[in-house]
Scaffold this active site. Sequence first.
Site, PDB file in Angstrom:
ATOM      1  N   HIS A  33       0.889  -1.150  -0.224  1.00 31.23           N
ATOM      2  CA  HIS A  33      -0.040  -0.042   0.037  1.00 31.23           C
ATOM      3  C   HIS A  33       0.796   1.285  -0.090  1.00 31.23           C
ATOM      4  O   HIS A  33       1.455   1.610   1.082  1.00 31.23           O
ATOM      5  CB  HIS A  33      -0.768  -0.247   1.364  1.00 31.23           C
ATOM      6  N   HIS A  35       1.450   4.987  -2.226  1.00 31.58           N
ATOM      7  CA  HIS A  35       1.085   5.808  -3.448  1.00 31.58           C
ATOM      8  C   HIS A  35       2.254   6.447  -3.841  1.00 31.58           C
ATOM      9  O   HIS A  35       3.075   7.246  -3.152  1.00 31.58           O
ATOM     10  CB  HIS A  35      -0.106   7.118  -2.997  1.00 31.58           C
ATOM     11  N   HIS A 213      -9.174   0.946  -1.569  1.00 29.79           N
ATOM     12  CA  HIS A 213      -9.417   1.593  -0.428  1.00 29.79           C
ATOM     13  C   HIS A 213     -10.756   1.554   0.155  1.00 29.79           C
ATOM     14  O   HIS A 213     -11.812   1.891  -0.521  1.00 29.79           O
ATOM     15  CB  HIS A 213      -9.039   2.764  -0.266  1.00 29.79           C
ATOM     16  N   GLU A 216     -11.314   3.148   5.723  1.00 31.60           N
ATOM     17  CA  GLU A 216     -10.033   4.152   6.055  1.00 31.60           C
ATOM     18  C   GLU A 216     -10.864   5.186   6.923  1.00 31.60           C
ATOM     19  O   GLU A 216     -10.981   5.450   8.104  1.00 31.60           O
ATOM     20  CB  GLU A 216      -9.395   4.527   5.048  1.00 31.60           C
ATOM     21  N   ASP A 294       1.819   4.081   2.793  1.00 28.49           N
ATOM     22  CA  ASP A 294       0.955   5.043   2.180  1.00 28.49           C
ATOM     23  C   ASP A 294       1.481   5.943   1.494  1.00 28.49           C
ATOM     24  O   ASP A 294       1.583   5.965   0.104  1.00 28.49           O
ATOM     25  CB  ASP A 294      -0.118   5.251   3.306  1.00 28.49           C
ATOM     26  N   ASP A 295       1.698   6.996   2.209  1.00 32.96           N
ATOM     27  CA  ASP A 295       2.357   8.343   1.501  1.00 32.96           C
ATOM     28  C   ASP A 295       3.417   8.700   2.247  1.00 32.96           C
ATOM     29  O   ASP A 295       3.321   9.587   3.290  1.00 32.96           O
ATOM     30  CB  ASP A 295       1.665   9.451   1.235  1.00 32.96           C
TER      31      ASP A 295
HETATM   32  N1  HPA Z   1      -6.452   7.434   1.276  1.00 35.82           N
HETATM   33  C1  HPA Z   1      -7.145   7.731   0.207  1.00 35.82           C
HETATM   34  N2  HPA Z   1      -6.508   8.227  -1.125  1.00 35.82           N
HETATM   35  C2  HPA Z   1      -5.176   8.250  -1.024  1.00 35.82           C
HETATM   36  C3  HPA Z   1      -4.563   8.154  -0.040  1.00 35.82           C
HETATM   37  C4  HPA Z   1      -5.071   7.662   1.218  1.00 35.82           C
HETATM   38  O1  HPA Z   1      -4.355   7.334   2.156  1.00 35.82           O
HETATM   39  N3  HPA Z   1      -3.335   8.540  -0.240  1.00 35.82           N
HETATM   40  C5  HPA Z   1      -3.367   8.874  -1.658  1.00 35.82           C
HETATM   41  N4  HPA Z   1      -4.417   8.802  -2.087  1.00 35.82           N
HETATM   42 ZN    ZN Z   2      -3.638   4.764   0.589  1.00 35.09          ZN
END
Ligand code: HPA
Ligand code: ZN
Length: 354
Positions: A33, A35, A213, A216, A294-295
């Site tokens: 996971h 991006h 996703h 969340e 994630d990021d």
């Molecule tokens: N959630 C949803 N969309 C996203 C995320 C995330 O953490 N990071 C980049 N796009």
């Molecule tokens: Zn994500």
Amino acid sequence: MDNFAGGTAVPETELDAADVEVPAPLLPVAELHLHIEGTLQPELIFALAERNGIELPYSSLDELRERYEFTDLQSFLDLYYANMAVLQTEEDFAAMTHAYLERAAAAGVRHAEIMMDPQAHLARGIPLETCVNGVASVLATSQEDFGISTLLIAAFLRDLPEDSALEVLDGLLAMDAPIAAIGLDSAEVGNPPSKFERLYAKAREAGLRLTAHAGEEGPASYIIEALDILSVERIDHGIRCMEDPDLVERLVDARIPLTVCPLSNVRLRAVDTLADHPLPAMLAAGLNVSVNSDDPAYFGGYVDDNFAQLIAEFQLSDFDRARLAANSIHSSFASEERKAELLNELNGGEATDS
Ligand code: HPA
Ligand code: ZN
């Protein structure tokens, strides 16, 4: 703590084990996971802006870093999309991807499944070929260059209409883009998985693997929709499953992978603090969870940082750490042969880079 100053050797027997911080060894993991646009570090944002003659709305790195205080998913997405403006050429996408792989290798990542957001680039006038080829050119040799096998996931923006996603998927298929899977990201609440039934049916027919996703910020019912309506194999995040015991039982029974991102959840306020994170409860429930970043440029850390903070917060046992690493490998879309190599490495065997 004994005073080590002055070069006086302290006999080993006098060391109090509780005072000595021994960092846990890195385990080989799969990052599932991630991006790629979320790996753009502030320094690279400034360097690319300069290279491309783009004026940023921040005058210094510090001024940019001050914006990294998020209140929810949308507050992050606003900055994440704005910063993509610096990505103009294939070389820019390649530089970003190269920087991620170099850092991921140091974090113990041995296989990475990398999402990118083609619609976010198309909306800025960047052709599909530019973003896809820029990232893919670096992934093509990632195993030789970094010891990391990789694959690419085209993620679709759920706050845009399904027709836009269908058009972009057509474009990706027409150009024979090297994508292995599709995903669904961006603003979750109000954009349920059911909105993308045709997209997922089409991707499935094209032989692509499926992830999305869900859970969340959105409710547990979105996880159920992603499984029942989109037939996804994996859920990205999924932490809100814990609100529905029947769903937890289903996820455990079916061994559905949940790609959990603890530091992301803290920074986007899905949980108040790391101490409140459900990961230990998810492990205890027998869920198939993995740890992901994630990021990482936005949320304060890569996979190793996520593990380090989890270990410090929850005193994760060696067994649980190994279980999380094994889950990540089993849950990947890698070939059975590659999974066997990585599991062997996790169990103390030699690393295989080719
Ligand atoms: N959630 C949803 N969309 C996203 C995320 C995330 O953490 N990071 C980049 N796009
Ligand atoms: Zn994500």
